[in-house]
Design a protein around this motif. Sequence first.
Motif, PDB file in Angstrom:
ATOM      1  N   ILE A  11      -8.892  -8.074  14.428  1.00 37.15           N
ATOM      2  CA  ILE A  11      -7.472  -7.770  14.265  1.00 37.15           C
ATOM      3  C   ILE A  11      -6.968  -8.277  12.914  1.00 37.15           C
ATOM      4  CG2 ILE A  11      -5.166  -8.237  15.167  1.00 37.15           C
ATOM      5  CD1 ILE A  11      -6.733  -6.253  16.813  1.00 37.15           C
ATOM      6  N   LYS A  12      -7.462  -9.434  12.492  1.00 40.08           N
ATOM      7  CA  LYS A  12      -7.065  -9.945  11.170  1.00 40.08           C
ATOM      8  C   LYS A  12      -7.601  -9.035  10.063  1.00 40.08           C
ATOM      9  CE  LYS A  12      -7.046 -14.099   8.278  1.00 40.08           C
ATOM     10  NZ  LYS A  12      -5.570 -14.216   8.221  1.00 40.08           N
ATOM     11  N   THR A  13      -8.803  -8.527  10.228  1.00 38.15           N
ATOM     12  CA  THR A  13      -9.359  -7.600   9.243  1.00 38.15           C
ATOM     13  C   THR A  13      -8.510  -6.338   9.134  1.00 38.15           C
ATOM     14  OG1 THR A  13     -11.600  -8.411   9.729  1.00 38.15           O
ATOM     15  CG2 THR A  13     -11.419  -6.301   8.580  1.00 38.15           C
ATOM     16  N   VAL A  14      -8.099  -5.799  10.272  1.00 40.67           N
ATOM     17  CA  VAL A  14      -7.229  -4.618  10.272  1.00 40.67           C
ATOM     18  C   VAL A  14      -5.904  -4.934   9.580  1.00 40.67           C
ATOM     19  CG1 VAL A  14      -5.864  -3.089  11.749  1.00 40.67           C
ATOM     20  CG2 VAL A  14      -8.273  -3.496  12.271  1.00 40.67           C
ATOM     21  N   ALA A  15      -5.341  -6.118   9.835  1.00 40.81           N
ATOM     22  CA  ALA A  15      -4.080  -6.497   9.192  1.00 40.81           C
ATOM     23  C   ALA A  15      -4.244  -6.617   7.680  1.00 40.81           C
ATOM     24  CB  ALA A  15      -3.572  -7.820   9.771  1.00 40.81           C
ATOM     25  N   GLU A  16      -5.421  -7.015   7.221  1.00 39.24           N
ATOM     26  CA  GLU A  16      -5.660  -7.147   5.781  1.00 39.24           C
ATOM     27  C   GLU A  16      -5.921  -5.800   5.116  1.00 39.24           C
ATOM     28  OE1 GLU A  16      -8.792  -9.934   5.096  1.00 39.24           O
ATOM     29  OE2 GLU A  16      -7.519 -11.680   5.466  1.00 39.24           O
ATOM     30  N   TRP A  17      -6.469  -4.839   5.857  1.00 42.25           N
ATOM     31  CA  TRP A  17      -6.955  -3.609   5.243  1.00 42.25           C
ATOM     32  C   TRP A  17      -6.137  -2.358   5.559  1.00 42.25           C
ATOM     33  CZ3 TRP A  17     -10.691  -2.172   1.768  1.00 42.25           C
ATOM     34  CH2 TRP A  17     -11.480  -3.194   1.253  1.00 42.25           C
ATOM     35  N   PHE A  18      -5.153  -2.454   6.449  1.00 40.01           N
ATOM     36  CA  PHE A  18      -4.403  -1.267   6.841  1.00 40.01           C
ATOM     37  C   PHE A  18      -2.907  -1.547   6.859  1.00 40.01           C
ATOM     38  CE2 PHE A  18      -8.609  -0.515   8.471  1.00 40.01           C
ATOM     39  CZ  PHE A  18      -8.790   0.855   8.324  1.00 40.01           C
ATOM     40  N   PRO A  19      -2.087  -0.562   6.430  1.00 40.23           N
ATOM     41  CA  PRO A  19      -0.641  -0.698   6.611  1.00 40.23           C
ATOM     42  C   PRO A  19      -0.291  -0.548   8.094  1.00 40.23           C
ATOM     43  CG  PRO A  19      -1.162   1.496   5.791  1.00 40.23           C
ATOM     44  CD  PRO A  19      -2.453   0.723   5.786  1.00 40.23           C
ATOM     45  N   LYS A  20       0.894  -0.984   8.469  1.00 41.16           N
ATOM     46  CA  LYS A  20       1.272  -1.024   9.884  1.00 41.16           C
ATOM     47  C   LYS A  20       1.154   0.333  10.568  1.00 41.16           C
ATOM     48  CE  LYS A  20       4.300  -5.071   9.819  1.00 41.16           C
ATOM     49  NZ  LYS A  20       5.655  -5.591  10.048  1.00 41.16           N
ATOM     50  N   LYS A  21       1.511   1.405   9.855  1.00 39.69           N
ATOM     51  CA  LYS A  21       1.518   2.713  10.497  1.00 39.69           C
ATOM     52  C   LYS A  21       0.112   3.206  10.835  1.00 39.69           C
ATOM     53  CE  LYS A  21       2.134   5.062   5.994  1.00 39.69           C
ATOM     54  NZ  LYS A  21       2.598   3.881   5.238  1.00 39.69           N
ATOM     55  N   GLU A  22      -0.931   2.603  10.273  1.00 44.25           N
ATOM     56  CA  GLU A  22      -2.310   3.002  10.571  1.00 44.25           C
ATOM     57  C   GLU A  22      -3.043   2.003  11.455  1.00 44.25           C
ATOM     58  OE1 GLU A  22      -3.485   5.587   6.571  1.00 44.25           O
ATOM     59  OE2 GLU A  22      -4.239   3.546   6.809  1.00 44.25           O
ATOM     60  N   SER A  76     -14.147  -4.020  -5.621  1.00 44.22           N
ATOM     61  CA  SER A  76     -14.196  -3.161  -6.811  1.00 44.22           C
ATOM     62  C   SER A  76     -14.275  -1.680  -6.452  1.00 44.22           C
ATOM     63  CB  SER A  76     -15.401  -3.544  -7.677  1.00 44.22           C
ATOM     64  OG  SER A  76     -16.614  -3.384  -6.947  1.00 44.22           O
ATOM     65  N   LYS A  77     -14.726  -1.335  -5.249  1.00 49.64           N
ATOM     66  CA  LYS A  77     -14.865   0.067  -4.860  1.00 49.64           C
ATOM     67  C   LYS A  77     -13.554   0.667  -4.361  1.00 49.64           C
ATOM     68  CE  LYS A  77     -19.723  -0.580  -3.581  1.00 49.64           C
ATOM     69  NZ  LYS A  77     -20.712  -0.540  -2.476  1.00 49.64           N
ATOM     70  N   LEU A  78     -12.528  -0.148  -4.249  1.00 50.47           N
ATOM     71  CA  LEU A  78     -11.237   0.308  -3.751  1.00 50.47           C
ATOM     72  C   LEU A  78     -10.410   0.874  -4.901  1.00 50.47           C
ATOM     73  CD1 LEU A  78      -9.744   0.255  -0.983  1.00 50.47           C
ATOM     74  CD2 LEU A  78      -8.687  -1.879  -1.731  1.00 50.47           C
ATOM     75  N   THR A  79      -9.878   2.079  -4.730  1.00 47.08           N
ATOM     76  CA  THR A  79      -9.065   2.672  -5.785  1.00 47.08           C
ATOM     77  C   THR A  79      -7.686   2.015  -5.826  1.00 47.08           C
ATOM     78  OG1 THR A  79      -8.088   4.385  -4.378  1.00 47.08           O
ATOM     79  CG2 THR A  79     -10.218   4.884  -5.411  1.00 47.08           C
ATOM     80  N   THR A  80      -7.028   2.155  -6.963  1.00 43.54           N
ATOM     81  CA  THR A  80      -5.685   1.599  -7.122  1.00 43.54           C
ATOM     82  C   THR A  80      -4.715   2.224  -6.122  1.00 43.54           C
ATOM     83  OG1 THR A  80      -6.109   1.254  -9.467  1.00 43.54           O
ATOM     84  CG2 THR A  80      -3.803   1.201  -8.753  1.00 43.54           C
ATOM     85  N   ARG A  81      -4.837   3.539  -5.922  1.00 45.20           N
ATOM     86  CA  ARG A  81      -3.947   4.224  -4.980  1.00 45.20           C
ATOM     87  C   ARG A  81      -4.156   3.738  -3.549  1.00 45.20           C
ATOM     88  NH1 ARG A  81      -4.105  10.375  -4.845  1.00 45.20           N
ATOM     89  NH2 ARG A  81      -2.211  10.026  -3.627  1.00 45.20           N
ATOM     90  N   GLU A  82      -5.413   3.528  -3.175  1.00 46.90           N
ATOM     91  CA  GLU A  82      -5.674   3.088  -1.804  1.00 46.90           C
ATOM     92  C   GLU A  82      -5.188   1.664  -1.593  1.00 46.90           C
ATOM     93  OE1 GLU A  82      -9.177   3.169   1.612  1.00 46.90           O
ATOM     94  OE2 GLU A  82      -9.726   3.474  -0.497  1.00 46.90           O
ATOM     95  N   LEU A  83      -5.366   0.801  -2.591  1.00 44.63           N
ATOM     96  CA  LEU A  83      -4.862  -0.564  -2.477  1.00 44.63           C
ATOM     97  C   LEU A  83      -3.341  -0.563  -2.346  1.00 44.63           C
ATOM     98  CD1 LEU A  83      -5.338  -3.608  -2.478  1.00 44.63           C
ATOM     99  CD2 LEU A  83      -5.259  -3.550  -4.987  1.00 44.63           C
ATOM    100  N   ALA A  84      -2.672   0.284  -3.125  1.00 44.07           N
ATOM    101  CA  ALA A  84      -1.212   0.385  -3.022  1.00 44.07           C
ATOM    102  C   ALA A  84      -0.800   0.869  -1.644  1.00 44.07           C
ATOM    103  CB  ALA A  84      -0.684   1.327  -4.105  1.00 44.07           C
ATOM    104  N   HIS A  85      -1.570   1.786  -1.069  1.00 39.67           N
ATOM    105  CA  HIS A  85      -1.298   2.275   0.289  1.00 39.67           C
ATOM    106  C   HIS A  85      -1.459   1.159   1.310  1.00 39.67           C
ATOM    107  CE1 HIS A  85      -1.250   5.019   3.711  1.00 39.67           C
ATOM    108  NE2 HIS A  85      -2.403   4.488   4.110  1.00 39.67           N
ATOM    109  N   ILE A  86      -2.526   0.373   1.159  1.00 40.26           N
ATOM    110  CA  ILE A  86      -2.768  -0.739   2.080  1.00 40.26           C
ATOM    111  C   ILE A  86      -1.631  -1.758   2.016  1.00 40.26           C
ATOM    112  CG2 ILE A  86      -4.279  -2.737   2.490  1.00 40.26           C
ATOM    113  CD1 ILE A  86      -6.615  -0.926   1.528  1.00 40.26           C
ATOM    114  N   ARG A  87      -1.094  -1.962   0.825  1.00 40.01           N
ATOM    115  CA  ARG A  87      -0.036  -2.954   0.626  1.00 40.01           C
ATOM    116  C   ARG A  87       1.354  -2.308   0.590  1.00 40.01           C
ATOM    117  NH1 ARG A  87      -3.247  -5.726   2.432  1.00 40.01           N
ATOM    118  NH2 ARG A  87      -4.567  -7.279   1.387  1.00 40.01           N
ATOM    119  N   SER A  88       1.508  -1.150   1.237  1.00 41.16           N
ATOM    120  CA  SER A  88       2.780  -0.421   1.188  1.00 41.16           C
ATOM    121  C   SER A  88       3.867  -1.027   2.064  1.00 41.16           C
ATOM    122  CB  SER A  88       2.567   1.042   1.581  1.00 41.16           C
ATOM    123  OG  SER A  88       2.048   1.142   2.899  1.00 41.16           O
ATOM    124  N   ASP A  89       3.507  -1.904   3.001  1.00 43.68           N
ATOM    125  CA  ASP A  89       4.513  -2.572   3.818  1.00 43.68           C
ATOM    126  C   ASP A  89       5.226  -3.646   3.005  1.00 43.68           C
ATOM    127  OD1 ASP A  89       3.962  -1.171   6.228  1.00 43.68           O
ATOM    128  OD2 ASP A  89       2.184  -2.426   6.524  1.00 43.68           O
TER     129      ASP A  89
END
Length: 439
Positions: free
Chosen positions: A143-154, A215-228
């Motif tokens: 659950i902590k991994t999901v909280a670190e890697w996904f925005p709330k809506k996902e 390093s394999k994470l794109t800038t757009r995906e990181l921004a999506h993950i941190r969109s909350d």
Amino acid sequence: MTPATGSMSEPEAQSDSEIHAPDSFSIGSYRWRICALLFIANTINYMDRQVLSFLAPMLQTKIGWNEVQYGNIVVAFQFAYALGLLFVGGIIDAIGVKLGYALTIIVWSLAAMSHALARTPLSFGISRFFLGLGESGNFPAAIKTVAEWFPKKERALATGIFNSGTSVGAILVPLTVPWIATHIGWQFAFLFTGILSLCWVILWWFTYNHPERESKLTTRELAHIRSDPPDSTRRIPWARVLAYRQTWALVLGKDLTDPVWWFLLFWLPKYFSSNFGLQLTGLAGPIMIIYIAACVGSVLGGWLPALAIRMGLSVPNARRTAMLLCALAVVPITLVGHIHGLWTVVAIISLACAAHQGWSANIFTVVSDIFPRAAVASVTGVAGFGGAISGMAAASLVGLVLQRYHSYSGIFFVAGLAYLIAWLILQFLTRKPAPVFAT
């Protein structure tokens, strides 16, 4: 510290990104690889956990335990599981999910393999104790991994996907364990799943990084993950979460529903064996059908809130609606004790297991909806502790009831009502938004 508010019954404002979200894969999909790792971990987790219950009818004859002794073996697992949940969430929050997850799985791998050396009810109980201690870190870490890697809506969907691994693990057991037990020996069934767990640790250690360091994470995906909106990264002692009614809502929700899953997980093979005369190989069909349904229910339960959000419901209302549907779907199991057709019983239990997994996908996600990421593993651990303690009490009670009355009817009746009662309690304790961890 930034306040975080949460309520399952109060509407929340939704951002344009939640309503008009882009295709989640168009911005990158690396986070779903992490979800796949969690799925594999939970698959192996439930293979380790399920081997004993599937072999229980055979081992009852070979080892010679009775219903009460088997109940005590189950209690040993659940006591250690509950004990571990008291502190494992705080440890994972403190040392990080990468190291914390690896350590817990190493412990449960060694414990799983130790079952091969057991020859008495006591030695099985000792192996189950250490298995429970190791496995107590699984859900707090996931659950902590999901909280670190996904925005709330996902998060509900990601949780539903990785949680479906528990059902896949339960499906793989009847496909592999009977052959291993009959052709090589029951001891090798425990060795097989333990070795799989150790292989996962190696994969995890060389794959996982925090999103900001990947390093394999794109800038757009990181921004999506941190969109909350950002929440605090300050570590919060697990004992502090007990001061909030949201914690107790989750604890009571797990208290009432976890014992139902424990009962189905550990007693279904024995139930089918005693009530329908199914032997080791004959158990495979019904058990596989039930856990295939549970797998579908886990993903569907995570998908329902996302659909409701797209239709305009707030996050808490979407979660509440999905959980109510799941609670209602469990109710027919109250009739199982009075039904004598095998496949009718399998159909009803399949629906109940699917509903439980859908429920679990949402109640786990409620934690990351309400609490900041720094507290997620701790809160999950506290709530899981409550569920494990009640599951431990229920296991003792089930063993005593079966030893005395030789009937499952009353057990299924109580199980069928537990989710509706839990849903009502969750609504009552989270009916108004309240600040959590405000400074």
